[in-house]
Structures are given as structure tokens and as C-alpha cells.
Design a protein around this motif. Structure first.
Motif, PDB file in Angstrom:
ATOM      1  N   GLU A   1       5.695  -7.258  -8.374  1.00 32.33           N
ATOM      2  CA  GLU A   1       4.257  -7.179  -8.601  1.00 32.33           C
ATOM      3  C   GLU A   1       3.500  -6.951  -7.298  1.00 32.33           C
ATOM      4  OE1 GLU A   1       2.549  -7.088 -11.422  1.00 32.33           O
ATOM      5  OE2 GLU A   1       4.459  -7.060 -12.492  1.00 32.33           O
ATOM      6  N   ILE A   2       3.968  -7.583  -6.233  1.00 34.98           N
ATOM      7  CA  ILE A   2       3.336  -7.369  -4.923  1.00 34.98           C
ATOM      8  C   ILE A   2       3.500  -5.909  -4.500  1.00 34.98           C
ATOM      9  CG2 ILE A   2       3.455  -7.959  -2.467  1.00 34.98           C
ATOM     10  CD1 ILE A   2       4.229 -10.792  -3.294  1.00 34.98           C
TER      11      ILE A   2
ATOM     12  N   CYS B   1       1.050  -3.834  -6.630  1.00 30.17           N
ATOM     13  CA  CYS B   1      -0.376  -4.006  -6.336  1.00 30.17           C
ATOM     14  C   CYS B   1      -0.758  -3.464  -4.964  1.00 30.17           C
ATOM     15  CB  CYS B   1      -0.758  -5.483  -6.437  1.00 30.17           C
ATOM     16  SG  CYS B   1      -0.603  -6.180  -8.096  1.00 30.17           S
ATOM     17  N   TYR B   2       0.140  -3.560  -4.011  1.00 28.80           N
ATOM     18  CA  TYR B   2      -0.185  -3.159  -2.640  1.00 28.80           C
ATOM     19  C   TYR B   2       0.638  -1.952  -2.190  1.00 28.80           C
ATOM     20  CZ  TYR B   2      -2.411  -7.748  -2.546  1.00 28.80           C
ATOM     21  OH  TYR B   2      -3.198  -8.833  -2.823  1.00 28.80           O
ATOM     22  N   SER B   3       1.006  -1.101  -3.137  1.00 27.92           N
ATOM     23  CA  SER B   3       1.820   0.066  -2.796  1.00 27.92           C
ATOM     24  C   SER B   3       1.099   1.017  -1.852  1.00 27.92           C
ATOM     25  CB  SER B   3       2.217   0.811  -4.078  1.00 27.92           C
ATOM     26  OG  SER B   3       1.054   1.216  -4.792  1.00 27.92           O
ATOM     27  N   HIS B   4      -0.252   1.087  -1.963  1.00 27.26           N
ATOM     28  CA  HIS B   4      -1.021   1.991  -1.113  1.00 27.26           C
ATOM     29  C   HIS B   4      -1.155   1.462   0.307  1.00 27.26           C
ATOM     30  CE1 HIS B   4      -3.768  -1.000  -2.776  1.00 27.26           C
ATOM     31  NE2 HIS B   4      -4.600  -0.766  -1.785  1.00 27.26           N
ATOM     32  N   LYS B   5      -0.862   0.197   0.522  1.00 21.98           N
ATOM     33  CA  LYS B   5      -0.970  -0.384   1.851  1.00 21.98           C
ATOM     34  C   LYS B   5       0.392  -0.570   2.518  1.00 21.98           C
ATOM     35  CE  LYS B   5      -5.270  -2.927   0.898  1.00 21.98           C
ATOM     36  NZ  LYS B   5      -5.937  -4.248   0.901  1.00 21.98           N
ATOM     37  N   LEU B   6       1.444  -0.668   1.718  1.00 22.61           N
ATOM     38  CA  LEU B   6       2.777  -0.890   2.278  1.00 22.61           C
ATOM     39  C   LEU B   6       3.413   0.441   2.655  1.00 22.61           C
ATOM     40  CD1 LEU B   6       4.134  -3.546  -0.263  1.00 22.61           C
ATOM     41  CD2 LEU B   6       3.336  -3.964   2.068  1.00 22.61           C
ATOM     42  N   PRO B   7       3.874   0.620   3.892  1.00 20.14           N
ATOM     43  CA  PRO B   7       4.541   1.874   4.267  1.00 20.14           C
ATOM     44  C   PRO B   7       5.871   2.041   3.556  1.00 20.14           C
ATOM     45  CG  PRO B   7       4.734   0.248   6.025  1.00 20.14           C
ATOM     46  CD  PRO B   7       3.813  -0.341   5.004  1.00 20.14           C
ATOM     47  N   LEU B   8       6.504   0.932   3.177  1.00 18.76           N
ATOM     48  CA  LEU B   8       7.791   0.946   2.495  1.00 18.76           C
ATOM     49  C   LEU B   8       7.838  -0.242   1.544  1.00 18.76           C
ATOM     50  CD1 LEU B   8      10.596   2.482   2.569  1.00 18.76           C
ATOM     51  CD2 LEU B   8      11.383   0.611   4.016  1.00 18.76           C
ATOM     52  N   PRO B   9       8.262  -0.032   0.278  1.00 23.52           N
ATOM     53  CA  PRO B   9       8.337  -1.173  -0.645  1.00 23.52           C
ATOM     54  C   PRO B   9       9.239  -2.274  -0.100  1.00 23.52           C
ATOM     55  CG  PRO B   9       8.605   0.912  -1.821  1.00 23.52           C
ATOM     56  CD  PRO B   9       8.639   1.239  -0.369  1.00 23.52           C
ATOM     57  N   ILE B  10       8.859  -3.503  -0.358  1.00 27.70           N
ATOM     58  CA  ILE B  10       9.668  -4.635   0.093  1.00 27.70           C
ATOM     59  C   ILE B  10      11.023  -4.581  -0.596  1.00 27.70           C
ATOM     60  CG2 ILE B  10       9.831  -7.145   0.204  1.00 27.70           C
ATOM     61  CD1 ILE B  10       6.781  -7.238   0.104  1.00 27.70           C
ATOM     62  N   PRO B  11      12.127  -4.508   0.150  1.00 25.13           N
ATOM     63  CA  PRO B  11      13.468  -4.386  -0.462  1.00 25.13           C
ATOM     64  C   PRO B  11      13.940  -5.716  -1.032  1.00 25.13           C
ATOM     65  CG  PRO B  11      13.665  -4.483   1.918  1.00 25.13           C
ATOM     66  CD  PRO B  11      12.201  -4.487   1.622  1.00 25.13           C
TER      67      PRO B  11
ATOM     68  N   ILE C   1      12.553 -14.860 -10.927  1.00 23.68           N
ATOM     69  CA  ILE C   1      11.179 -15.170 -10.505  1.00 23.68           C
ATOM     70  C   ILE C   1      10.847 -14.467  -9.191  1.00 23.68           C
ATOM     71  CG2 ILE C   1       9.663 -17.022  -9.711  1.00 23.68           C
ATOM     72  CD1 ILE C   1      11.063 -18.859 -11.753  1.00 23.68           C
ATOM     73  N   VAL C   2      11.777 -14.531  -8.238  1.00 21.82           N
ATOM     74  CA  VAL C   2      11.552 -13.870  -6.948  1.00 21.82           C
ATOM     75  C   VAL C   2      11.418 -12.362  -7.131  1.00 21.82           C
ATOM     76  CG1 VAL C   2      12.562 -13.382  -4.692  1.00 21.82           C
ATOM     77  CG2 VAL C   2      12.710 -15.689  -5.651  1.00 21.82           C
ATOM     78  N   LEU C   3      12.291 -11.768  -7.932  1.00 23.83           N
ATOM     79  CA  LEU C   3      12.249 -10.323  -8.154  1.00 23.83           C
ATOM     80  C   LEU C   3      10.934  -9.893  -8.796  1.00 23.83           C
ATOM     81  CD1 LEU C   3      15.886  -9.685  -9.457  1.00 23.83           C
ATOM     82  CD2 LEU C   3      14.933  -8.870  -7.308  1.00 23.83           C
ATOM     83  N   ILE C   4      10.499 -10.642  -9.807  1.00 18.90           N
ATOM     84  CA  ILE C   4       9.267 -10.275 -10.519  1.00 18.90           C
ATOM     85  C   ILE C   4       8.056 -10.402  -9.613  1.00 18.90           C
ATOM     86  CG2 ILE C   4       7.727 -10.944 -12.398  1.00 18.90           C
ATOM     87  CD1 ILE C   4      10.227 -11.719 -14.008  1.00 18.90           C
ATOM     88  N   ILE C   5       7.985 -11.505  -8.851  1.00 19.76           N
ATOM     89  CA  ILE C   5       6.823 -11.707  -7.983  1.00 19.76           C
ATOM     90  C   ILE C   5       6.726 -10.600  -6.928  1.00 19.76           C
ATOM     91  CG2 ILE C   5       5.837 -13.219  -6.210  1.00 19.76           C
ATOM     92  CD1 ILE C   5       6.868 -15.598  -7.811  1.00 19.76           C
TER      93      ILE C   5
END
Length: 686
Positions: free
Chosen positions: A272-273, A276-286, A265-269
Motif C-alpha cells: 500500500e505504501i 500511495c507514494y509511487s510518484h515519490k519513490l524512485p524505486l518500489p520498496i523491495p 501483514i508486512v507485505l500488504i502494508i
């Protein structure tokens, strides 16, 4: 008369094959280089040849000197961090599938990656542990080192398994299998066995990767439910595994299932974040690394194994393993398994490599990929790693972070799921080869030229009188164009046409840059001149009489001259005089005509190849046309959404001659003309 409504008449005898051969002077033999000349050319050695040989076998040297830190460093850094984070949990988890301690999964995620960096040709695949290959290695390890061979007496008269000695032998088996697998792959690459990739169509590749993903999912179910099903091998192993899992569901370990569900559940959520917010995040959440750290802390302080009985990885030793010599005595027992791992690993690797190369417009060397993967496994096996290939999930992450022929797909998927990966691959390729046999033979590619006095276009290599038309390339394939030869078709077109794309693109950019400078300079000069004129106008007094004189316009009409060249194109000039050699003289290449008279169907790979051809030639101001396209093919092009605003049905012609006349008329539109009529030489004008 407009070009679209032009007509022509033909006045010639009916030509049969004998008369045609006599008229065009058929050549029985085509002169080519002799065997002596071929051997002499192959023995020539120069600094350039040596450099080409070096960068062919060590591809990293071809791009490292020109690597742009400014353009690529940030994307590569983000991609590397994201993929590196995924290597940790996957390496440890897949080591369990290979029946070796988790730390050896970490070794496997390190050494082979460095080797592939030097010798690989794909820019997007991530080499390392993969579930399917781990399962294949695990079956070999468990067969040669089963638990029954390591039973010892425990406390209170119980019998237990000496896991330390067992794991030591299983590591040797896995490493030896990996070394032998790598040797097979290197040898297959050296003998240029990569040609088999030609028969791995895109539907086959996608079906195979989907089937492999199914194996991966089912292999993880036993860890999810905390049960221990039997390990099955051979055809229908997934079916047997699912049936055995179903019978063991009442024994599900609830704490293990809860840990799995929470982690999923944590991995999927978070995934998805990130999406959806790849253009705003400088680095994907690890999230993978976060789950590992959180799970480790919870396991340590809550006691998941001691209190709740949840299996954990255990202690990870520090440092790296030193190189060891493989157990050569195992070779005779594992030769078949090693070859199967070599073929399956390469199939997965080249499948993903071709997928990303097709998407991003570059090419992977199938033979060099064999060598690169083989060296990765051979050297990795010496450091107690087990066999590697490209990972689907990591490759997708690496690609995304910057760094409709369904018969074939369905058969490939079913064979891969039901017959296991090695047998499924063989069955899928065999089926694909059958489609090749029934559809076409290996085609020949040729350039066409016009036979003077006719509307016939024949091979310039076979007929002396067939002359190429200046500025126009007419290209024909003797057979079908489909997934097995679409890439060869594009390469042959480039070779036959003699188009140097890098040079032409460079020249075009230079011309555009020069034109921009010229326009800027002209604008500056015009600004200066307008300022001077405004100053003079303020000082001048013009009389009404002079104003009327200036307002009188003179009309001049030049005599129109009609020029007819050998192709029957009549051009009328209204504004200036020019000589016939301006039309019939040598011109730059401006048009390419593809003869599709042999094409009876279009598949998805051919559709993409055609799109690339039209796009690439348009970049260098060369227009591509299709001649002799059958009605069913036109319908397939429409269904495939081939036609766009820039590529319309106006690019299709019923015959080569129609396309040639159109190309010649279009090439003269740069001249000041008022009307164009088309006719054949020796015919009566209509």
C-alpha cells in the motif's frame, strides 16, 4: 439554407433486384489471382522477404536496433529489479507445489526467461513459475513417483521415505513433462493453431484468469495452516480440497500460521505504501526480498524448524544445473498431462498478453507466442526446469512499474473453479463458440461506391458502375461486429482504406514542425518590419486632408457564381473565382463512413475497437462517421460512454447518402463560401 435543414427529392423508377443488377452490371465472377500466380508469388525470394521472415520468428531483432536507452532504460531497469525480486520467493515456493526441491524453482526462473526474451512478442508479461502450472506438474510427479515407492527402514525399526532418491526421480518426471509440453506448443505454433485466440473474448479471458487466481489462493492454504491435505485431481477438486482443509483446521500449526500472518501483514502494508507514494519513490520498496532476508535470518538464529517445527526451504546449492537428456521412456505415461499443461499454459500466457496489448495499444502474435512459450519449456526442460507460463502478479508489477458481457465471464469463472483449469478452459471455449454460432457467421468486408443517378451505394467489387467517391471511404461488414471479429474488422478497414498510419503521422509531424518554423520566421520578419515602420512614422508628417483620404473605404462586391457538382452540392463563392474542377478533382482522403446497417448490438470489445478507430484516424486528420446505426445500438453506445466532446452524435447518420453529402459539404468549408444547398441530380430543388 443550412446543411442541417437541407432536403432533396428522388425521381427514379422503383428498382427490384433484376433491374438493379442490369443497371449496375452485376458480375457473376470476381477475377482474382490464379493458383499458379499464388504459388509463383509464394516462391519469390528477396533480401526483404528473408529479413521479414527472420524478424517474424525472432522478434527481438525487430526492436533491439531501435531501442531507445534514453526513453526506456530507466523504466525497464526499475521493472526488471522489481520483477526479479519477486522471482526468488515465487520460484522456491512454487517448486514445492510442483513437488520438486526449491532450487529447481530458481532454475525455472532463469533459463525460460532468456528464451522468451528472444522469441516472445508481448512487452509486459513475465514468464516463469506459476502456481497453477506448478500444481499440474506436481500431480504428474506424485503420480509417477509416489512416496510409497521410496520407503526404507529407519532407525529404531521405523519406516521413512528416501526423499533424496524420490526427489531425483520427480525432477526427471517434471523435466520430461516440460520438454514434451514444449514440443506440443512449438508444433501447435508452427501449424498456426493460434487462431483459436480469436475465440478467447475479453470476458472469457478475465473470467479464466480470475478462476486461475482462485486455484492459486486455495493451493497456498495448506502452507498457511501447516497441514497436509490430500491432493485431489479432476472436476470439483477445489471443493474437495476446501472440505479436507476444513476437517484439518483443528490440527493447525500455530507457529506456522503466525509466521504467515506476520508476513502477509508486512507485505500488504508495504504494498500500500508503494502504491500511495509511487510518484515519490524512485524505486518500489523491495518488500518481498526484505521478507525473505528477514525470514532467513530469524529462522537461522531462532531455530524455527528445530524449536518450533516450522517447515523451511533448506539449503540451496550453488551454481546452475547442466543440461540433461529427458527420460523418453516417460513419454507414453505423461503425454495427456503434457498436452493439458501445454494448452493451459498457453491460455494463461495469451490471456495476459492480450489484456496488456489491448491496454497499451499493440498486438501480440498468437502463433509466435505458441512457439516462444514452447521453446522456453523445451530448452528449460533440458536444464531440469519445469513448465512455465506468464505470472499474473509479476506481470502486473512489470506493467505498473513502467516497463459488459457478463454471461461469458460468469460461465468461464464457474467452469474454471469447478471443473479444474484444463476442463474449465475447454468448457468455456465451447460455450463461447456457441455464442458465436448463434450470433453471426464469418463476415465479408467490402468498399462501397455510388451508382450514378441514384442514392444507392453498392460493393465496388461486385458492381462495375458502383464508383468510389473521391476523398471518402465507405466500409461495410456483411455480418455482426463483436469480440471475435472486432480486431479483424479494424485490420480489414486499414487494408481496404489503404491508410498508412506511420507515414501519415510522420508527414503530419513534419508539416507541424515546418509550420512552427514558418511562424517563427514570420514573427521575426514582422518584428523587423514594425521597427522600420515605427522609425518612418516618427519622421513623417501627415496632413489632415491626407488622413481623411486614407480613412475613405472602398466597397467592392463580386458577382456570385453557383457551382453544382454531380452529387448535388451547390457552392456560392463571394470572394474569389474558382473552377468546378477544383471541387470535383482528385482530393486527399478526408472522411471514412462505417456502414452499421448490419449491426444489432455492441459489446465492450467492439466499443473499444471503435474508440481506437476514431482516435487513430483523427491523428491523421481523417474524420470517421457511422451510417445506418439502429436505435438500440445508439443506446448501447451511450451506455458505454462512447460519445465525448470530440465524438458526438453528429457523427451518426441515418443513411450512407446523408453521411456522404455531409462529408462533401464539410470538405468544401476550406473554400470561401457563403451558402451550401444539397440536392440530388435530376431532382427539383426545394
Amino acid at each position: 439554407m443550412s446543411v442541417s435543414g437541407a432536403k432533396f427529392c428522388v425521381d427514379r423508377i422503383i428498382l427490384d433486384q433484376i433491374n438493379l443488377d442490369e443497371l449496375a452490371q452485376w458480375q457473376d465472377e470476381i477475377q482474382g489471382p490464379s493458383l499458379k500466380e499464388k504459388i509463383r508469388d509464394s516462391m519469390r525470394c528477396s533480401v526483404r522477404c528473408i529479413w521479414i521472415w527472420i524478424i517474424t520468428w525472432i522478434p527481438v531483432l525487430s526492436w533491439i536496433p531501435s531501442y531507445s536507452i534514453r526513453e526506456n532504460a530507466l523504466g525497464d531497469l526499475v521493472s526488471g529489479v522489481s520483477v526479479g525480486i519477486m522471482h526468488l520467493p515465487q520460484g522456491m515456493a512454487y517448486a514445492l507445489l510442483a513437488s520438486v526441491p526449491p532450487v529447481f524453482g530458481l532454475y525455472t526462473s532463469f533459463y525460460p526467461v532468456l528464451v522468451y526474451f528472444i522469441f516472445g512478442t508481448s512487452r509486459h508479461i513475465s514468464i516463469g513459475t506459476f502456481a497453477v502450472i506448478s500444481l499440474m506438474i506436481g500431480s504428474v510427479s506424485e503420480r509417477l513417483a509416489p512416496d510409497d515407492h521410496f520407503l526404507i527402514n529407519g532407525t529404531n525399526g521405523s519406516i521413512i521415505v528416501d526423499t533424496e532418491v524420490r526427489d531425483e526421480l520427480r525432477v526427471k518426471v517434471a523435466a520430461t513433462t516440460t520438454v514434451l509440453c514444449g514440443i506440443f506448443q512449438v508444433l501447435l505454433g508452427l501449424v498456426r493453431f493460434g487462431f483459436v485466440v480469436t475465440y478467447l473474448s475479453e470476458p472469457l479471458v478475465r473470467g479464466y484468469t480470475t478462476g486461475a487466481a482462485t486455484h492459486v489462493i486455495i493451493s497456498q492454504l495448506k502452507y498457511m495452516f501447516g497441514v497436509s491435505p490430500r491432493r485431489f485431481t479432476g472436476p470439483l477438486q477445489l471443493i474437495y480440497t476446501l472440505l479436507d482443509l476444513g476437517s484439518l483446521l483443528p490440527q493447525t500449526h500455530v507457529p506456522t500460521l503466525m509466521v504467515t500472518l506476520v508476513s502477509l501483514i508486512v507485505l500488504i502494508i508495504v504494498k500500500e505504501i508503494n502504491s500511495c507514494y509511487s510518484h515519490k519513490l524512485p524505486l518500489p520498496i523491495p518488500v518481498e526480498l526484505m521478507v525473505i532476508i528477514a525470514g532467513t535470518l530469524i529462522s537461522h538464529y531462532i531455530g524455527l524448524r528445530d524449536v518450533n517445527g516450522v517447515d523451511v526451504v533448506g539449503e540451496i546449492p550453488n551454481g546452475l544445473a547442466p543440461p540433461t537428456i529427458p527420460e523418453i521412456s516417460f513419454f507414453s505415461s505423461i503425454v495427456g498431462d503434457a498436452f493439458a499443461v501445454a494448452v493451459v499454459g498457453y491460455a494463461i500466457n495469451i490471456s495476459l498478453g492480450k489484456t496488456f496489448a489491448l491496454k497499451h495499444g499493440y498486438k501480440v502474435d498468437s502463433n509466435q507466442e505458441f512457439v516462444a512459450l514452447g521453446l522456453s519449456n523445451t530448452i528449460g526442460g533440458l536444464f531440469q526446469c519445469y513448465a512455465v507460463t506468464s505470472s499474473m502478479s509479476r506481470s502486473l508489477v512489470q506493467e505498473s512499474t513502467g516497463g459488459k458481457t457478463q454471461l461469458v465471464w460468469l460461465v468461464t469463472f464457474l467452469c474454471t473453479v469447478l471443473l479444474n483449469l484444463d476442463l474449465g478452459l475447454v468448457a468455456s471455449i465451447a460455450f463461447s463458440l456457441l455464442t458465436v454460432i448463434f450470433r453471426t457467421q464469418r463476415p465479408q468486408y467490402s468498399l462501397l461506391g455510388r451508382v450514378p443517378g441514384t442514392e444507392l451505394y453498392l460493393e465496388t467489387e461486385s458492381y462495375k458502375e458502383a464508383k468510389e467517391i473521391t476523398g471518402i471511404t465507405i466500409f461495410r461488414s456483411s455480418g455482426m461486429i463483436y469480440y471475435a471479429n472486432a480486431e479483424l474488422y479494424q485490420e480489414a478497414l486499414l487494408e481496404k482504406s489503404g491508410i498508412n498510419f506511420p507515414k501519415l503521422r510522420k508527414l503530419k509531424k513534419m508539416r507541424e514542425k515546418q509550420a512552427k518554423k514558418t511562424r517563427k520566421r514570420q514573427m521575426n520578419e514582422e518584428d523587423k518590419q514594425s521597427g522600420v515602420l515605427r522609425e518612418l512614422a516618427n519622421r513623417m508628417v501627415i496632413s489632415m486632408k491626407n488622413m481623411s483620404d486614407f480613412a475613405r473605404a472602398r466597397r467592392h462586391e463580386t458577382d456570385r457564381e453557383c457551382i453544382i457538382d454531380e452529387y448535388g452540392i451547390s457552392t456560392v463563392d463571394m470572394d474569389q473565382d474558382f473552377q468546378p474542377e477544383q471541387i470535383s478533382g482528385k482530393m486527399d482522403k478526408h472522411s471514412i463512413i462505417l456502414d452499421f446497417s448490419t449491426v444489432s448490438f455492441i459489446d465492450t470489445v467492439t466499443l473499444k475497437t471503435l474508440t481506437n478507430i476514431f482516435r487513430d484516424f483523427a491523428e491523421v486528420d481523417i474524420t470517421v462517421y457511422i451510417a445506418g446505426c439502429q436505435g438500440c445500438v445508439v443506446q448501447q453506445l451511450e451506455r458505454g460512454r462512447f460519445f465525448t466532446d470530440s465524438v458526438t452524435k453528429n457523427r451518426l447518420f441515418p443513411s450512407i447518402h446523408d453521411a456522404v453529402l455531409h462529408c462533401l459539404s464539410q470538405s468544401r468549408r476550406d473554400l470561401p463560401t457563403s451558402e451550401v444547398t444539397l440536392e440530388m441530380p435530376g431532382a427539383t430543388r426545394l
